[in-house]
Design a protein around this motif. Structure first.
Motif, mmCIF file in Angstrom:
data_model
loop_
_atom_site.group_PDB
_atom_site.id
_atom_site.type_symbol
_atom_site.label_atom_id
_atom_site.label_comp_id
_atom_site.label_asym_id
_atom_site.label_seq_id
_atom_site.Cartn_x
_atom_site.Cartn_y
_atom_site.Cartn_z
ATOM 1 N N VAL A 85 -49.447 30.905 -15.513
ATOM 2 C CA VAL A 85 -50.535 31.605 -16.202
ATOM 3 C C VAL A 85 -50.109 31.942 -17.622
ATOM 4 O O VAL A 85 -50.886 31.790 -18.571
ATOM 5 C CB VAL A 85 -50.956 32.874 -15.415
ATOM 6 N N LEU B 269 -53.731 25.685 -13.708
ATOM 7 C CA LEU B 269 -54.354 26.834 -13.048
ATOM 8 C C LEU B 269 -54.799 26.486 -11.632
ATOM 9 O O LEU B 269 -54.743 27.326 -10.734
ATOM 10 C CB LEU B 269 -55.540 27.348 -13.862
ATOM 11 N N ILE C 276 -58.505 33.769 -11.988
ATOM 12 C CA ILE C 276 -58.136 32.364 -12.199
ATOM 13 C C ILE C 276 -59.385 31.486 -12.175
ATOM 14 O O ILE C 276 -59.544 30.583 -13.001
ATOM 15 C CB ILE C 276 -57.110 31.891 -11.139
ATOM 16 N N LEU D 88 -57.038 35.375 -17.955
ATOM 17 C CA LEU D 88 -55.638 35.061 -17.669
ATOM 18 C C LEU D 88 -54.786 36.331 -17.661
ATOM 19 O O LEU D 88 -53.899 36.486 -16.799
ATOM 20 C CB LEU D 88 -55.093 34.064 -18.693
#
Length: 159
Positions: free
Chosen positions: A99, A83, A48, A31
């Protein structure tokens, strides 16, 4: 970028709770990598995907016979969906905010899992009453191998 060999060593020596801690740490690394590379779509999307893979691992490792697993599932699933929504988002500011939100959730959960891992290790150390036995081979002057076993004869219960 994370040190893969350091994580591999930790994974090989980790307890089940320790593996969860490592998974959270990896998710946070990915992240942070995504947030730091939000302008580079290729690196951002790869990070991601890796973070989502970590969340999938957490979801798959849940034991739904335990009531708290359902709560963890909701958090993990929420994070995964968030996400997924920002995976291809072109608005960098909104993507970074999402995020960051997932990273904050993972930090909170990681802190709890670290506490659980410490307690687990302390309990394991307190109950480690096994006898250590050392053995090996030595070679004498005549070239013959001599087996050596150092065993404590006072090992507890006698049957």
């Amino acid at each position: 970028m994370f040190d893969k060999s350091a994580y591999l060593l930790r994974i090989s020596q980790a307890s089940p709770v320790g593996l969860v801690v490592i998974n959270f740490e990896l998710i946070l690394e990915f992240l942070n990598e995504a947030a730091a590379n939000a302008n580079d779509k290729e690196i951002y999307r790869a990070a991601i995907v890796r973070a989502k893979d970590g969340l999938e691992q957490l979801i798959q490792s849940l034991d739904f016979e335990s009531p708290i697993s359902h709560d963890f599932y909701e958090i993990y699933n929420f994070s995964y969906k968030l996400l997924s929504d920002v995976h291809f988002l072109s608005d960098i500011e909104a993507a970074c905010a999402a995020v960051k939100e997932v990273a904050e959730l993972m930090e909170i959960l990681l802190e709890g899992w670290r506490d659980a891992a410490e307690k687990n290790e302390a309990e394991a150390a307190a109950t480690d009453d096994t006898t250590k036995i050392y053995s090996g081979l030595t070679y004498g002057r005549d070239g013959n191998a001599n087996e050596y076993i150092d065993e404590n004869k006072d090992r507890g219960y006698m049957a």
